[in-house]
Scaffold this motif. Structure first.
Motif, PDB file in Angstrom:
ATOM      1  N   LEU A 261       7.810   3.602  -2.800  1.00 40.35           N
ATOM      2  CA  LEU A 261       6.449   3.370  -2.294  1.00 40.35           C
ATOM      3  C   LEU A 261       5.961   4.564  -1.488  1.00 40.35           C
ATOM      4  O   LEU A 261       4.784   4.943  -1.583  1.00 40.35           O
ATOM      5  N   GLN A 262       6.847   5.167  -0.715  1.00 36.48           N
ATOM      6  CA  GLN A 262       6.492   6.391   0.017  1.00 36.48           C
ATOM      7  C   GLN A 262       5.923   7.440  -0.921  1.00 36.48           C
ATOM      8  O   GLN A 262       4.924   8.109  -0.627  1.00 36.48           O
ATOM      9  N   ASN A 263       6.547   7.571  -2.077  1.00 34.07           N
ATOM     10  CA  ASN A 263       6.121   8.559  -3.068  1.00 34.07           C
ATOM     11  C   ASN A 263       4.803   8.156  -3.727  1.00 34.07           C
ATOM     12  O   ASN A 263       3.874   8.962  -3.855  1.00 34.07           O
ATOM     13  N   LEU A 264       4.694   6.895  -4.123  1.00 30.46           N
ATOM     14  CA  LEU A 264       3.492   6.434  -4.827  1.00 30.46           C
ATOM     15  C   LEU A 264       2.246   6.504  -3.951  1.00 30.46           C
ATOM     16  O   LEU A 264       1.144   6.751  -4.434  1.00 30.46           O
ATOM     17  N   ILE A 265       2.409   6.285  -2.659  1.00 26.53           N
ATOM     18  CA  ILE A 265       1.272   6.288  -1.734  1.00 26.53           C
ATOM     19  C   ILE A 265       0.612   7.662  -1.665  1.00 26.53           C
ATOM     20  O   ILE A 265      -0.567   7.778  -1.314  1.00 26.53           O
ATOM     21  N   CYS A 266       1.349   8.704  -2.021  1.00 26.72           N
ATOM     22  CA  CYS A 266       0.806  10.066  -1.930  1.00 26.72           C
ATOM     23  C   CYS A 266      -0.408  10.284  -2.824  1.00 26.72           C
ATOM     24  O   CYS A 266      -1.165  11.237  -2.619  1.00 26.72           O
ATOM     25  N   ALA A 267      -0.605   9.422  -3.819  1.00 21.45           N
ATOM     26  CA  ALA A 267      -1.834   9.469  -4.613  1.00 21.45           C
ATOM     27  C   ALA A 267      -2.904   8.704  -3.851  1.00 21.45           C
ATOM     28  O   ALA A 267      -2.731   7.525  -3.536  1.00 21.45           O
ATOM     29  N   ASP A 268      -4.017   9.379  -3.543  1.00 14.06           N
ATOM     30  CA  ASP A 268      -5.035   8.795  -2.662  1.00 14.06           C
ATOM     31  C   ASP A 268      -5.477   7.404  -3.084  1.00 14.06           C
ATOM     32  O   ASP A 268      -5.621   6.511  -2.241  1.00 14.06           O
ATOM     33  N   SER A 269      -5.689   7.220  -4.371  1.00 16.75           N
ATOM     34  CA  SER A 269      -6.189   5.923  -4.825  1.00 16.75           C
ATOM     35  C   SER A 269      -5.144   4.822  -4.705  1.00 16.75           C
ATOM     36  O   SER A 269      -5.466   3.637  -4.828  1.00 16.75           O
ATOM     37  N   ASN A 270      -3.892   5.208  -4.478  1.00 15.00           N
ATOM     38  CA  ASN A 270      -2.848   4.205  -4.306  1.00 15.00           C
ATOM     39  C   ASN A 270      -2.738   3.701  -2.869  1.00 15.00           C
ATOM     40  O   ASN A 270      -2.064   2.703  -2.618  1.00 15.00           O
ATOM     41  N   GLU A 271      -3.370   4.400  -1.917  1.00 15.63           N
ATOM     42  CA  GLU A 271      -3.271   3.995  -0.508  1.00 15.63           C
ATOM     43  C   GLU A 271      -3.710   2.551  -0.312  1.00 15.63           C
ATOM     44  O   GLU A 271      -3.004   1.749   0.292  1.00 15.63           O
ATOM     45  N   HIS A 272      -4.881   2.225  -0.824  1.00 19.20           N
ATOM     46  CA  HIS A 272      -5.412   0.874  -0.627  1.00 19.20           C
ATOM     47  C   HIS A 272      -4.778  -0.110  -1.606  1.00 19.20           C
ATOM     48  O   HIS A 272      -4.610  -1.289  -1.269  1.00 19.20           O
ATOM     49  N   ARG A 273      -4.420   0.371  -2.781  1.00 22.09           N
ATOM     50  CA  ARG A 273      -3.753  -0.493  -3.757  1.00 22.09           C
ATOM     51  C   ARG A 273      -2.436  -1.039  -3.180  1.00 22.09           C
ATOM     52  O   ARG A 273      -2.076  -2.185  -3.386  1.00 22.09           O
TER      53      ARG A 273
ATOM     54  N   GLY B 162      18.467   4.940   6.043  1.00 16.85           N
ATOM     55  CA  GLY B 162      17.636   5.304   4.901  1.00 16.85           C
ATOM     56  C   GLY B 162      16.391   4.444   4.791  1.00 16.85           C
ATOM     57  O   GLY B 162      15.299   4.939   4.512  1.00 16.85           O
ATOM     58  N   THR B 163      16.568   3.139   5.017  1.00 12.49           N
ATOM     59  CA  THR B 163      15.408   2.239   4.985  1.00 12.49           C
ATOM     60  C   THR B 163      14.418   2.605   6.079  1.00 12.49           C
ATOM     61  O   THR B 163      13.197   2.630   5.846  1.00 12.49           O
ATOM     62  N   GLN B 164      14.908   2.917   7.261  1.00 12.35           N
ATOM     63  CA  GLN B 164      14.025   3.268   8.375  1.00 12.35           C
ATOM     64  C   GLN B 164      13.314   4.599   8.112  1.00 12.35           C
ATOM     65  O   GLN B 164      12.119   4.739   8.390  1.00 12.35           O
ATOM     66  N   GLU B 165      14.040   5.581   7.592  1.00 14.43           N
ATOM     67  CA  GLU B 165      13.415   6.880   7.308  1.00 14.43           C
ATOM     68  C   GLU B 165      12.316   6.744   6.258  1.00 14.43           C
ATOM     69  O   GLU B 165      11.186   7.217   6.460  1.00 14.43           O
ATOM     70  N   HIS B 166      12.641   6.107   5.131  1.00 13.60           N
ATOM     71  CA  HIS B 166      11.652   6.005   4.052  1.00 13.60           C
ATOM     72  C   HIS B 166      10.540   5.015   4.402  1.00 13.60           C
ATOM     73  O   HIS B 166       9.383   5.196   3.989  1.00 13.60           O
ATOM     74  N   GLY B 167      10.881   3.972   5.161  1.00 12.28           N
ATOM     75  CA  GLY B 167       9.838   3.048   5.604  1.00 12.28           C
ATOM     76  C   GLY B 167       8.855   3.734   6.533  1.00 12.28           C
ATOM     77  O   GLY B 167       7.630   3.581   6.387  1.00 12.28           O
ATOM     78  N   ALA B 168       9.368   4.502   7.485  1.00 11.21           N
ATOM     79  CA  ALA B 168       8.485   5.233   8.399  1.00 11.21           C
ATOM     80  C   ALA B 168       7.640   6.254   7.647  1.00 11.21           C
ATOM     81  O   ALA B 168       6.452   6.436   7.932  1.00 11.21           O
ATOM     82  N   ALA B 169       8.249   6.923   6.672  1.00 10.31           N
ATOM     83  CA  ALA B 169       7.495   7.909   5.885  1.00 10.31           C
ATOM     84  C   ALA B 169       6.404   7.229   5.064  1.00 10.31           C
ATOM     85  O   ALA B 169       5.298   7.766   4.912  1.00 10.31           O
ATOM     86  N   ALA B 170       6.702   6.045   4.545  1.00 13.72           N
ATOM     87  CA  ALA B 170       5.688   5.310   3.783  1.00 13.72           C
ATOM     88  C   ALA B 170       4.522   4.902   4.686  1.00 13.72           C
ATOM     89  O   ALA B 170       3.344   5.030   4.296  1.00 13.72           O
ATOM     90  N   LEU B 171       4.826   4.434   5.899  1.00 13.10           N
ATOM     91  CA  LEU B 171       3.756   4.074   6.838  1.00 13.10           C
ATOM     92  C   LEU B 171       2.970   5.315   7.279  1.00 13.10           C
ATOM     93  O   LEU B 171       1.755   5.253   7.454  1.00 13.10           O
ATOM     94  N   ARG B 172       3.659   6.431   7.422  1.00 10.30           N
ATOM     95  CA  ARG B 172       2.981   7.703   7.717  1.00 10.30           C
ATOM     96  C   ARG B 172       1.977   8.032   6.615  1.00 10.30           C
ATOM     97  O   ARG B 172       0.820   8.375   6.889  1.00 10.30           O
TER      98      ARG B 172
END
Length: 214
Positions: free
Chosen positions: A37-49, A71-81
């Motif tokens: 999810l951290q990776n997918l969010i990087c596409a602008d249109s995926n932010e709200h999706r 690992g969960t905390q690192e990637h979770g925080a990055a996804a929220l970022r």
């Protein structure tokens, strides 16, 4: 990358959310789900999706259920970022979903993990951009304390932690109640100025702006 949009349009976000829910006790699934999810969010249109399709709730739930998994905390925080980088409405949604508390807890539990600290500082900093309510909420949740501790433990050695941490404090300092809390943090002036001097550039500029408010 076009694949991020293609995966989302093919139902990839929904599939990840379902998988994370079905195997919610598996820390490996939580970690890899947050990373995807951290990776997918990087596409602008995926932010709200991601918010609309339940990914935000899945991320926060994974972080809270697997607090001992770095690992969960690192990637979770990055996804929220990533979710809060450019969207004001997402900043509100993350706060409402318990994201602030999840980030602060992650930084407390994994205080020695540089990656968790850097991404946590970045996410908390993003949450405060143009959002007065979130600034107050981050301060009340203990955000100032964990950012100061991140700078103390990692700021001199890690430029990433230094930049994200000082930037976060600058954003938080737009709230008068947070400025008062900062004044009670013992040694904060010497710490922030010392870290800023070590790395120079924007760190120095941001540090001076913080102390002009104090």
């Amino acid at each position: 990358h076009p694949n991020r949009l293609g995966i989302a349009e093919a139902g990839g976000i929904h599939a990840i959310v379902v998988c994370m829910s079905r195997f919610k006790r598996e820390s490996a699934v939580a970690k890899q789900g947050c990373a995807a999810l951290q990776n997918l969010i990087c596409a602008d249109s995926n932010e709200h999706r991601c918010v609309d399709e339940g990914a935000l709730d899945a991320i926060v739930r994974a972080m809270m259920n697997h607090i001992r998994s770095p690992g969960t905390q690192e990637h979770g925080a990055a996804a929220l970022r990533n979710l809060t980088a450019g969207s004001l409405s997402n900043r509100s949604a993350v706060a409402e979903a318990g994201g602030i508390e999840a980030l602060v807890k992650a930084m407390k539990v994994h205080s020695r993990n540089v990656a968790v600290q850097e991404k946590g500082c970045a996410a908390l900093g993003n949450l405060c951009i143009k959002h007065a309510d979130n600034r107050v909420a981050v301060g009340k949740a203990g955000g100032i304390r964990v950012v100061v501790q991140a700078l103390s433990r990692h700021g001199y050695k890690s430029r990433d932690v230094a930049e994200k941490g000082i930037r976060c404090l600058l954003n938080l300092s737009s709230s008068s109640s947070n400025v008062e809390m900062m004044k009670w943090e013992a040694g904060i002036e010497g710490l922030v100025l010392g870290v800023a001097h070590r790395h120079g550039g924007r760190c120095k500029e941001w540090a001076l702006k913080i102390f002009l408010k104090m």
